[in-house]
Design a protein around this motif. Structure first.
Motif, mmCIF file in Angstrom:
data_model
loop_
_atom_site.group_PDB
_atom_site.id
_atom_site.type_symbol
_atom_site.label_atom_id
_atom_site.label_comp_id
_atom_site.label_asym_id
_atom_site.label_seq_id
_atom_site.Cartn_x
_atom_site.Cartn_y
_atom_site.Cartn_z
ATOM 1 N N THR A 176 -2.491 18.060 40.923
ATOM 2 C CA THR A 176 -3.526 18.006 41.672
ATOM 3 C C THR A 176 -3.163 18.656 43.026
ATOM 4 O O THR A 176 -2.162 18.331 43.664
ATOM 5 N N VAL A 192 -6.886 11.820 37.751
ATOM 6 C CA VAL A 192 -7.513 12.846 38.180
ATOM 7 C C VAL A 192 -9.127 12.755 37.848
ATOM 8 O O VAL A 192 -9.439 12.416 36.566
ATOM 9 N N ILE A 203 -7.822 18.255 39.219
ATOM 10 C CA ILE A 203 -7.050 19.391 38.977
ATOM 11 C C ILE A 203 -7.641 20.636 39.247
ATOM 12 O O ILE A 203 -7.156 21.757 39.257
ATOM 13 N N GLN A 256 -9.473 22.444 37.168
ATOM 14 C CA GLN A 256 -9.095 23.266 36.047
ATOM 15 C C GLN A 256 -10.039 24.302 35.846
ATOM 16 O O GLN A 256 -9.850 25.492 35.620
#
Length: 184
Positions: free
Chosen positions: A21, A123, A152, A154
């Protein structure tokens, strides 16, 4: 009774870990301050076997008994009452702390008369969100401490969407200052 639940605040999810992260270590001082305000401090750990189906989706991370699976040294671990291990089966993703294999979290909360769960950790888009959603399904008053969680990132928009989904499901989003006083 109320509990602080720290989701997967582990080395591999911090900035230099295997599944980082961006600011995972920045929440540690906030989490450390929060601990003194709760009857119980609980935590989960991803505790994956070396060969896990989980690693078809994600980089290898938080393999049991490795440095990456441990808590960061700056986390005040002596205040953690109980640790729930999840993702321990090679066929299990183990996103929610309610899937812990060593201790049944729902039973633990009921036995200790914990009715309010304040969630921090890593997360947010996956393990934090799944734990929060399961806490709500178990009828707990559930709070997400927004400055004590990190994602994170993504996909763009995943973190705000996670907050929105948790709020829409019934979680209350709060700032740590509402618990410890003062604004950071």
């Amino acid at each position: 009774m109320k509990a602080l639940f720290i989701v997967d605040l582990q080395n591999d999810f911090c900035p230099h870990g295997a599944l980082p992260t961006p600011k995972g270590d920045a929440i540690i001082p906030v989490v450390n301050k929060l601990m003194s305000k709760f009857d119980f401090v609980l935590a989960s750990k991803d505790w994956h076997p070396e060969k896990s189906v989980h690693f078809k989706k994600w980089p290898v991370h938080c393999v049991h008994d490795t440095h990456g699976a441990e808590f960061p040294s700056s986390l005040t671990v002596d205040k953690i009452d109980t640790i729930f291990l999840k993702g321990t089966d090679d066929k299990d993703d183990g996103y929610s702390a309610f899937e812990a294999s060593n201790i049944n979290l729902a039973d633990y909360l009921k036995k200790n008369k914990i009715t309010a769960l304040y969630v921090a950790g890593l997360v947010i888009e996956f393990c934090v969100k799944r734990t929060v959603m399961d806490a709500l399904k178990h009828g707990l008053n559930t709070f997400v401490v927004k400055d004590a969680v990190e994602g994170i990132y993504q996909n763009p928009g995943d973190v705000p969407l996670a907050f929105e989904e948790m709020k829409n499901a019934g979680a209350t989003i709060i700032h740590s200052s509402e618990i410890v006083g003062g604004r950071e």
